[in-house]
Design an enzyme around this catalytic site. Structure first.
Site, short mmCIF file in Angstrom:
data_model
loop_
_atom_site.label_atom_id
_atom_site.label_comp_id
_atom_site.label_asym_id
_atom_site.label_seq_id
_atom_site.Cartn_x
_atom_site.Cartn_y
_atom_site.Cartn_z
N GLN A 342 47.29 16.35 54.35
CA GLN A 342 48.33 15.45 54.88
C GLN A 342 47.70 14.17 55.45
O GLN A 342 48.21 13.07 55.22
CB GLN A 342 49.12 16.20 55.98
CG GLN A 342 50.45 15.57 56.34
CD GLN A 342 51.45 15.64 55.17
OE1 GLN A 342 51.27 16.38 54.22
NE2 GLN A 342 52.48 14.81 55.26
N GLU A 369 40.13 41.09 49.23
CA GLU A 369 39.48 41.98 50.22
C GLU A 369 40.46 42.38 51.33
O GLU A 369 40.09 42.47 52.50
CB GLU A 369 38.21 41.34 50.78
CG GLU A 369 37.14 41.25 49.71
CD GLU A 369 35.81 40.75 50.22
OE1 GLU A 369 35.37 41.22 51.27
OE2 GLU A 369 35.22 39.90 49.54
N THR A 371 44.86 41.91 51.99
CA THR A 371 45.74 40.79 52.33
C THR A 371 45.92 40.69 53.85
O THR A 371 45.58 41.61 54.59
CB THR A 371 47.13 41.00 51.70
OG1 THR A 371 47.71 42.18 52.29
CG2 THR A 371 47.08 41.16 50.20
C1 LIG Z 1 40.62 35.31 43.67
C2 LIG Z 1 40.69 36.79 43.71
C3 LIG Z 1 39.51 37.52 43.51
C4 LIG Z 1 39.56 38.92 43.52
N1 LIG Z 1 38.40 39.61 43.27
C5 LIG Z 1 38.43 40.97 43.24
C6 LIG Z 1 37.25 41.70 42.92
O1 LIG Z 1 36.17 41.13 42.70
N2 LIG Z 1 37.32 43.06 42.88
C7 LIG Z 1 38.49 43.73 43.12
O2 LIG Z 1 38.49 44.96 43.06
N3 LIG Z 1 39.65 43.06 43.40
C8 LIG Z 1 39.63 41.69 43.47
N4 LIG Z 1 40.78 40.99 43.73
C9 LIG Z 1 42.02 41.72 43.92
C10 LIG Z 1 42.48 41.75 45.38
O3 LIG Z 1 41.64 42.56 46.15
C11 LIG Z 1 43.95 42.18 45.37
O4 LIG Z 1 44.68 41.10 44.81
C12 LIG Z 1 44.46 42.50 46.77
O5 LIG Z 1 43.86 43.66 47.28
C13 LIG Z 1 45.99 42.68 46.77
O6 LIG Z 1 46.40 43.55 45.77
P1 LIG Z 1 47.56 43.08 44.75
O7 LIG Z 1 47.24 41.74 44.24
O8 LIG Z 1 47.75 44.17 43.77
O9 LIG Z 1 48.85 42.92 45.66
P2 LIG Z 1 49.83 44.10 46.16
O10 LIG Z 1 49.04 45.19 46.77
O11 LIG Z 1 50.77 44.42 45.07
O12 LIG Z 1 50.60 43.33 47.33
C14 LIG Z 1 51.58 42.33 47.08
C15 LIG Z 1 52.13 41.87 48.42
O13 LIG Z 1 52.69 43.00 49.13
C16 LIG Z 1 52.08 43.14 50.38
N5 LIG Z 1 51.96 44.55 50.73
C17 LIG Z 1 51.38 45.56 50.02
N6 LIG Z 1 51.44 46.69 50.70
C18 LIG Z 1 52.07 46.42 51.87
C19 LIG Z 1 52.42 47.19 53.01
N7 LIG Z 1 52.11 48.50 53.11
N8 LIG Z 1 53.07 46.59 54.02
C20 LIG Z 1 53.35 45.27 53.97
N9 LIG Z 1 53.04 44.47 52.91
C21 LIG Z 1 52.39 45.04 51.89
C22 LIG Z 1 50.72 42.49 50.23
O14 LIG Z 1 50.20 42.10 51.49
C23 LIG Z 1 51.05 41.30 49.34
O15 LIG Z 1 51.57 40.27 50.13
C24 LIG Z 1 40.77 39.59 43.75
C25 LIG Z 1 41.93 38.85 43.96
C26 LIG Z 1 41.91 37.47 43.93
C27 LIG Z 1 43.17 36.69 44.17
#
Ligand SMILES: Cc1cc2nc3c(=O)[nH]c(=O)nc-3n(C[C@H](O)[C@H](O)[C@H](O)COP(=O)(O)OP(=O)(O)OC[C@H]3O[C@@H](n4cnc5c(N)ncnc54)[C@H](O)[C@@H]3O)c2cc1C
Length: 397
Positions: A342, A369, A371
């Site tokens: 901004q 690692e 959320t």
């Molecule tokens: C740039 C990047 C690099 C990554 N690198 C790696 C890697 O090297 N190795 C690896 O193993 N993974 C990796 N990941 C994956 C990452 O660890 C996951 O994206 C993360 O753990 C979330 O899982 P998901 O994306 O399936 O979201 P989901 O688990 O489906 O969650 C979606 C949304 O729901 C919310 N949510 C889920 N459960 C609950 C709950 N009980 N209460 C409230 N809210 C909830 C979450 O906070 C999120 O906002 C990477 C992700 C990114 C974006």
């Protein structure tokens, strides 16, 4: 202003950390900050391998094996300020190799750790699956014992360094009936038969990411890290220890955004005076600086606790403090970087501007690692358990 700024967190550091902070700040600016932002995913992958070599040659991966978490935080702050891609390279060397450091056999340690430290082998950490993200315990990849081998089947998604890593630290179920207690950890070389790089998952910021699949992938039993069924605990211990470093990377990005915004506010004149003289701009700068200072204190407190707890990881205080640091620092960094954009005005959304690259890079830190929501659940869970224990103790007295 130097990033990292040891003076801001001096109480948590040893003298060696102050020296290291100056060294990595200078190295980051000279060797990493001068690299052009890669134009596409292919270029990002090539640059990641280049950065791996550069960091390895200069021995910046040493604190990972030494389990000096405060040093890892300082390095991630400096690298994230210079190049979020370089930060990701460092982060994955730590994430992919820490399970080996914590629980690998002498043979596995010998094979991989010297190469990780020297930047000759690139690590990856394969936990997430299409149907197992935050709910890690529901992972569906299996590892079936077959004589002196294991046979892996399944798919891993959103894996950093997929396609360019030399080995993957993989979490798979050796006994589905046991749920999380049936998850085990394996180190799988990238050229293991049956391991396939499915393809890239392209982010808006440079960061090699992709999918891998295991189709009857055979690995010797010696590739297992820790005992059967220990994988979940090991994975969480690894994440616990390294969460503070994600928060440190957030501080590095925030610090760079503040630096860029301050320089711009001093140089840019509108309505006859520098932006820095407008109180609305000063208010933004002040908020950015205060949030950054608070984030750094949480980060280095968590890292100091982890260093005090030693290599075991997973101690209650480390879990709580690391979760607080990650949640606060990554959310604060998002706000700080946004304020930086901004203050830069139109220049701040040009793809060529460092603040725009930070804006695209910082977002993922609130997701990977664990959320922010998961960190909040960890913090609240610990609060509730402590309150219940106190109440039970009162009831017994
Ligand atoms: C740039 C990047 C690099 C990554 N690198 C790696 C890697 O090297 N190795 C690896 O193993 N993974 C990796 N990941 C994956 C990452 O660890 C996951 O994206 C993360 O753990 C979330 O899982 P998901 O994306 O399936 O979201 P989901 O688990 O489906 O969650 C979606 C949304 O729901 C919310 N949510 C889920 N459960 C609950 C709950 N009980 N209460 C409230 N809210 C909830 C979450 O906070 C999120 O906002 C990477 C992700 C990114 C974006």
């Amino acid at each position: 202003m130097q990033t990292p700024d040891p003076a801001a967190v001096r109480a948590f550091l040893e003298d060696r950390h102050v020296e290291l902070a100056a060294g990595i700040a200078e190295f980051g600016a000279r060797e990493i900050g001068t690299l052009a932002e890669p134009a596409d995913d292919g270029a990002a992958r090539a640059q990641a391998r280049h950065i791996l070599e550069v960091l390895g040659r200069a021995d910046w991966f040493a604190p990972i094996g030494d389990q000096d978490l405060r040093a890892c935080c300082l390095i991630r702050e400096a690298l994230a300020a210079a190049s979020p891609l370089a930060d990701a390279v460092f982060a994955l060397q730590a994430l992919g190799s820490l399970p080996i450091v914590l629980a690998g056999t002498a043979q596995v340690k010998e094979r991989w750790l010297p190469a990780v430290r020297a930047g000759r082998a690139m690590a990856a950490f394969a936990m997430t699956e299409p149907d197992a993200g935050s709910d890690v315990a529901s992972l569906a990849t299996t590892a079936r014992r077959d004589g002196s081998d294991y046979i892996l089947r399944g798919t891993k998604t959103l894996i950093s360094n997929a396609g360019i890593a030399d080995f993957y630290t993989v979490f798979a179920s050796t006994d589905a009936a046991l749920g999380r207690r049936g998850i085990s950890c394996f180190v799988v070389p990238a050229d293991a038969p049956g391991l396939r790089y499915v393809g890239p998952q392209v982010l808006s910021a440079p960061h090699p990411l992709g999918e891998i699949a295991f189709t009857d992938c055979r690995v010797p039993a010696a590739c297992r890290v820790g005992d059967e069924g220990e994988g979940y605990r090991l994975g969480l211990a690894t994440l616990d220890r390294l969460r503070a470093t994600v928060a440190a990377a957030a501080c590095g990005m925030a610090a760079r955004a503040l630096e860029e915004a301050l320089a711009h506010a001093l140089g840019r004149r509108q309505f006859g005076k520098p932006l820095a003289e407008f109180q609305l701009i000063q208010e933004k700068l002040a908020r950015m600086a205060i949030e950054l200072a608070a984030a750094r204190l949480l980060v280095y407190r968590a890292a100091w606790e982890a260093d005090r707890a030693g290599g075991a990881g997973g101690a209650t205080r480390v879990t709580l403090e690391a979760a607080m640091a990650k949640a606060f620092a990554t959310e604060a960094a998002q706000r700080i970087v946004d304020a930086g954009v901004q203050i830069l005005g139109g220049r701040g959304v040009l793809a060529s501007h460092p603040v725009d690259r930070l804006y695209r890079s910082v977002r993922a830190l609130r997701i990977y690692e664990g959320t922010t929501e998961i960190q909040h659940l960890i913090v609240a869970g610990q609060l509730i358990r402590a309150a219940e224990a106190a109440r039970a103790a009162r009831g017994n007295s």
